[in-house]
Motif scaffolding. Sequence first.
Motif, short mmCIF file in Angstrom:
data_model
loop_
_atom_site.label_atom_id
_atom_site.label_comp_id
_atom_site.label_asym_id
_atom_site.label_seq_id
_atom_site.Cartn_x
_atom_site.Cartn_y
_atom_site.Cartn_z
N LYS A 45 0.81 -1.22 0.00
CA LYS A 45 0.00 0.00 0.00
C LYS A 45 0.85 1.27 0.00
O LYS A 45 2.05 1.26 0.24
CB LYS A 45 -0.98 -0.03 1.17
N ARG A 46 0.14 2.35 -0.32
CA ARG A 46 0.79 3.64 -0.54
C ARG A 46 1.63 4.08 0.65
O ARG A 46 2.72 4.65 0.49
CB ARG A 46 -0.29 4.69 -0.84
N PHE A 47 1.18 3.84 1.87
CA PHE A 47 1.93 4.32 3.02
C PHE A 47 3.30 3.64 3.10
O PHE A 47 4.27 4.26 3.54
CB PHE A 47 1.13 4.13 4.32
N LEU A 48 3.40 2.40 2.65
CA LEU A 48 4.70 1.73 2.63
C LEU A 48 5.63 2.41 1.62
O LEU A 48 6.82 2.58 1.87
CB LEU A 48 4.54 0.26 2.30
N GLY A 49 5.07 2.77 0.47
CA GLY A 49 5.88 3.49 -0.52
C GLY A 49 6.40 4.79 0.02
O GLY A 49 7.57 5.16 -0.21
N ARG A 50 5.57 5.50 0.78
CA ARG A 50 6.00 6.78 1.35
C ARG A 50 7.09 6.58 2.39
O ARG A 50 8.05 7.35 2.46
CB ARG A 50 4.80 7.50 1.97
N VAL A 51 6.93 5.55 3.21
CA VAL A 51 7.95 5.27 4.22
C VAL A 51 9.27 4.93 3.55
O VAL A 51 10.34 5.43 3.94
CB VAL A 51 7.50 4.11 5.13
N LEU A 52 9.24 4.09 2.52
CA LEU A 52 10.46 3.68 1.84
C LEU A 52 11.12 4.84 1.09
O LEU A 52 12.34 4.89 0.97
CB LEU A 52 10.16 2.53 0.87
N ALA A 53 10.31 5.76 0.60
CA ALA A 53 10.85 6.90 -0.15
C ALA A 53 11.62 7.87 0.73
O ALA A 53 12.55 8.52 0.27
CB ALA A 53 9.71 7.63 -0.86
#
Length: 286
Positions: free
Chosen positions: A225-233
Amino acid sequence: MTTLPGRGRVAGLPVWDRCAVMGVVNVTPDSFSDGGRYFDATTAVKHGLGLVDEGADLVDVGGESTRPGAARVDAAEELRRVVPVVRGLVSEGVLVSVDTMRAEVAERALEAGAVLVNDVSGGLADPGMIPVVADAGVPFVVMHWRGFLQGPNVRGVYRDVVDEVTRELHARVAAVVAGGIAEDRVILDPGLGFSKDVEHDLTLLAHLERLAGLGRPLLVAASRKRFLGRVLAGSGGSPPPARERDAATAAVSAIAAHGGAWAVRVHEVRATADAVRVARAVEGAR
């Protein structure tokens, strides 16, 4: 080992000695993560069997994307996508969940052998859903939902996301039980990514024990999900594509399992199957 608060038992389903793993089969052309890869029924069944080989305890089959802004398909098309895949997996001995907001699709999938209904609207999108599930006597996933992910519903507003999600889920449990679904067949899902931003999702994961306090098993669906992408970014970075978030998903699976989740719902099973087994081993060493 003492059962953790959110794990519990779901009547009508096996009892696993750890957090269960629910594999995802999207029979759609437009899902955010893998849309189009398993749109053909034969390919979708093969993929579902592969997920079981990798450690999935049950497989969740859906025929309609719930990503932000996705257009709804009509019931006939959703049935065309879902029912043959459910039937094919059941014929191979797979425990199948149907991911749908439509009572008609749920009913047909149950007739084809599905054993669980996973409704992201918690019975709010179709007033016929609760009677269908109640009549069938099957388990029902009630997700926290504030409407279709379009317009203002894409980004939810909360003063205290844990308190509000907990209260709203409590109200939905009362409604579905009043509608005839047995309480011991109700599963709760905090709805990560649905009308929630990154901070909301992370806060809910950090406070799973509050949701477990509702007394029903928890399904955590964080996969890709999107929140994981934001954390990884990180700060100012670009989020990696959905399919590059599987290691992060497995990390959340371990956290959820350690926090007492009954099951986690994931696209890539092997790493999460390993993660929940490690979490179980750590629990056993207490």
